[in-house]
Write an enzyme that holds these catalytic residues in place. Structure first.
Site, short mmCIF file in Angstrom:
data_model
loop_
_atom_site.label_atom_id
_atom_site.label_comp_id
_atom_site.label_asym_id
_atom_site.label_seq_id
_atom_site.Cartn_x
_atom_site.Cartn_y
_atom_site.Cartn_z
N ASP A 8 0.28 -1.13 -14.92
CA ASP A 8 -0.08 -2.17 -15.19
C ASP A 8 -1.06 -2.89 -13.71
O ASP A 8 -1.79 -3.02 -13.26
CB ASP A 8 2.01 -2.90 -14.03
CG ASP A 8 1.72 -1.34 -12.75
OD1 ASP A 8 0.71 -1.53 -11.63
OD2 ASP A 8 2.56 -1.01 -12.29
N ASP B 59 -1.55 -6.28 -11.42
CA ASP B 59 -1.62 -6.96 -9.92
C ASP B 59 -2.61 -7.52 -9.50
O ASP B 59 -3.48 -7.94 -9.71
CB ASP B 59 -1.81 -6.21 -8.48
CG ASP B 59 -0.58 -4.91 -8.97
OD1 ASP B 59 0.87 -5.67 -8.83
OD2 ASP B 59 -1.08 -3.90 -8.83
N ASP C 151 -3.34 0.07 1.38
CA ASP C 151 -3.39 1.43 2.20
C ASP C 151 -4.78 2.34 1.72
O ASP C 151 -5.77 2.36 2.67
CB ASP C 151 -2.20 2.36 1.78
CG ASP C 151 -2.14 2.31 -0.21
OD1 ASP C 151 -2.93 1.21 -0.92
OD2 ASP C 151 -1.25 2.75 -0.73
P1 ATP Z 1 0.51 2.93 -9.31
O1 ATP Z 1 0.53 1.18 -9.86
O2 ATP Z 1 -0.87 3.57 -10.73
O3 ATP Z 1 1.20 3.50 -9.06
P2 ATP Z 1 -1.16 0.99 -7.01
O4 ATP Z 1 -2.15 1.68 -6.50
O5 ATP Z 1 -1.41 -0.20 -8.11
O6 ATP Z 1 -0.90 2.48 -8.35
P3 ATP Z 1 1.68 0.66 -6.38
O7 ATP Z 1 2.62 0.69 -5.35
O8 ATP Z 1 1.27 -1.01 -7.76
O9 ATP Z 1 0.45 1.13 -6.33
O10 ATP Z 1 0.49 -1.42 -5.58
C1 ATP Z 1 -0.40 -1.91 -6.03
C2 ATP Z 1 -1.23 -2.78 -4.70
O11 ATP Z 1 -0.78 -2.82 -3.72
C3 ATP Z 1 -2.25 -0.79 -4.73
O12 ATP Z 1 -3.25 -0.99 -4.79
C4 ATP Z 1 -2.22 -1.15 -2.81
O13 ATP Z 1 -3.29 -2.22 -2.46
C5 ATP Z 1 -1.11 -2.24 -2.42
N1 ATP Z 1 -0.03 -1.46 -1.56
C6 ATP Z 1 0.81 -0.62 -2.35
N2 ATP Z 1 1.66 -0.22 -1.66
C7 ATP Z 1 1.46 0.11 -0.34
C8 ATP Z 1 1.58 0.48 1.21
N3 ATP Z 1 2.14 1.53 1.25
N4 ATP Z 1 0.71 0.23 1.83
C9 ATP Z 1 -0.64 -1.04 1.73
N5 ATP Z 1 -1.26 -1.80 0.53
C10 ATP Z 1 0.33 -0.79 -1.09
MG MG Z 2 -0.28 -1.07 -9.60
#
Ligand code: ATP
Ligand code: MG
Length: 413
Positions: free
Chosen positions: A32, A34, A123
């Site tokens: 996805d 963001d 993170d």
């Molecule tokens: P995926 O979508 O593949 O599961 P992702 O890294 O995009 O991985 P998301 O949960 O969609 O995970 O989060 C989007 C972004 O938001 C992350 O890449 C990170 O920058 C931030 N983020 C998400 N969770 C946290 C957290 N617990 N603490 C700090 N930043 C976070």
């Molecule tokens: Mg994501």
């Protein structure tokens, strides 16, 4: 791209950020996308007719574009420490922004900030890369590009502090490292064993979501290995962890995870009920051990004990009822595979959970709990070969009737 361009035309800064940028750089198809912007949620809604504001912990806009939902979040800042005092905490409450509890955990974070602030509150360094469509550049405040090249997952800032703010980051480190085939950088991995117990403070529903991401994944088995090695699995599934040394238990769980991973890779549906059935079956068997020794009827014992096992599990990872109910059905059907006479097979096969229960029987046989003969019989039964059950087989009258009906010729016994 449309979302980025539209926000730009409306006079805002907008970047692709997070997993989308990270995965593209790693050559993986992102799940996805963001977007981070300096537009406030209400302003985002004004730009896109079809935006919806969502979220309690932090407010985001969901924008529909090209059949997908793009998450558009306003730049936010890193929460301040609790030591900064009462005054700020109250101010924070008034502004609906972020707060830390006494253990340093983030309770809310809706403080808007600059692009740079937004980078530092994320993170991992590889999750804090911002793609800007106006000049096709990647903005990197945290050394994320170097870590992409070094193929490592590194927390931004002091690892222990960052885990205390949000213990789920320990699980995310494992998941994202394995998704990309990266290592967890040494200082980022170091505090995990010691801090693993912090996960018990995280709401069970959030852990459930994260557990699904870990195990309903093509990397399910590697995630399992790493969670055990880092002491995280033991916190998430204490009942299962207590049985891991027993004969066949690892075989059963690994079988389930490998099966799940294969289905994910083939784009087939996977169900949390089946996964949890496998993860918690060893605990159920354990709970039933004395009942079995006393010669109690399995069909009666399973429903009785399965409720206890599920109830204890939801203390950490909250399995919703819509999954625990089918999980318990999969369990309850297991003894019925032994009853192969009369119309019983037919009735069992008509059960809505039959197919999942049969797949589960296969796992149990591979783990040495059931014979291959039993699995073979049910496999053939489903292929319409109506095999003759072994000794103590069906009522012969019924068998004759069935043969007449199906025009089958009798096979030699
Ligand atoms: P995926 O979508 O593949 O599961 P992702 O890294 O995009 O991985 P998301 O949960 O969609 O995970 O989060 C989007 C972004 O938001 C992350 O890449 C990170 O920058 C931030 N983020 C998400 N969770 C946290 C957290 N617990 N603490 C700090 N930043 C976070
Ligand atoms: Mg994501």
């Amino acid at each position: 791209m449309d979302v980025l361009y539209d926000l730009g035309r409306a006079g805002y800064e907008a970047y692709l950020v997070g997993g989308g940028v990270r995965d593209l750089l790693a050559g993986i198809q992102p799940k996805d996308f963001d977007v981070a912007t300096d537009a406030k949620p209400e302003e985002v809604r004004d730009v896109f007719r079809r935006a919806r504001l969502i979220g309690r912990r932090f407010r985001l806009a969901h924008v529909r574009a090209g059949g997908e939902i793009i998450e558009v979040a306003t730049f936010r800042a890193q929460p301040r420490s609790p030591e900064e005092g009462e005054e700020q905490a109250e101010e924070a409450l008034d502004d609906h922004d972020h707060m830390l509890d006494e253990g340093g955990r983030i309770l809310r974070d809706n403080v808007y900030g600059s692009l740079e602030d937004d980078a530092f509150r994320r993170d991992f360094t590889v999750n804090a890369l911002y793609y800007r469509v106006t000049d096709f550049s990647v903005v990197d405040y945290v050394g994320g590009m170097d870590d992409m090249v070094a193929r490592q997952i590194r927390l931004i800032g002091d690892p222990e502090t960052r885990y205390r703010e949000d213990p789920v980051r320990m699980l995310r480190a494992v998941r994202i490292a394995n998704k990309l085939g990266f290592d967890i950088e040494v200082a980022t991995a170091a505090p995990i064993r010691e801090l693993a117990d912090l996960l018990t403070d995280v709401p069970g529903a959030r852990l459930f979501d994260e557990v699904l991401k870990l195990f309903l994944s093509a990397q399910a088995e590697k995630n399992f290995d790493d969670l055990i090695e880092l002491g995280l699995f033991q916190v998430l599934f204490p009942q299962t962890a207590a049985c891991l040394h027993q004969d066949g238990v690892e075989t059963l769980i690994r079988g389930a995870l490998q099966g799940t991973a294969a289905r994910v890779r083939e784009d087939k549906p996977v169900t949390p009920a089946f996964l949890f059935a496998a993860l918690l079956w060893p605990a159920l068997r354990d709970a039933m051990a004395s009942a079995i020794e006393n010669g109690q009827n399995l069909a009666q014992t399973i429903p009785e004990h399965s409720g206890d096992v599920a109830a204890e599990q939801v203390e950490t990872v909250a399995l919703p009822r819509r999954f625990s109910t089918p999980m318990r059905e999969i369990w309850a059907l297991q003894p019925r595979f032994h009853r192969r006479n009369g119309r019983r097979p037919e009735r069992l096969a008509a059960h809505p959970r039959f197919r999942a229960a049969y797949d589960f029987l296969i796992l149990r046989a591979a783990a040495g709990e059931e014979t291959d003969e039993l699995v073979q019989w049910w496999t053939e039964y489903q292929q319409g070969n109506a095999p003759v059950p072994p000794a103590g087989g069906p009522n012969p009258k019924r068998r004759r009737r069935r043969r007449r009906r199906t025009g089958e010729t009798p096979t030699s016994d």
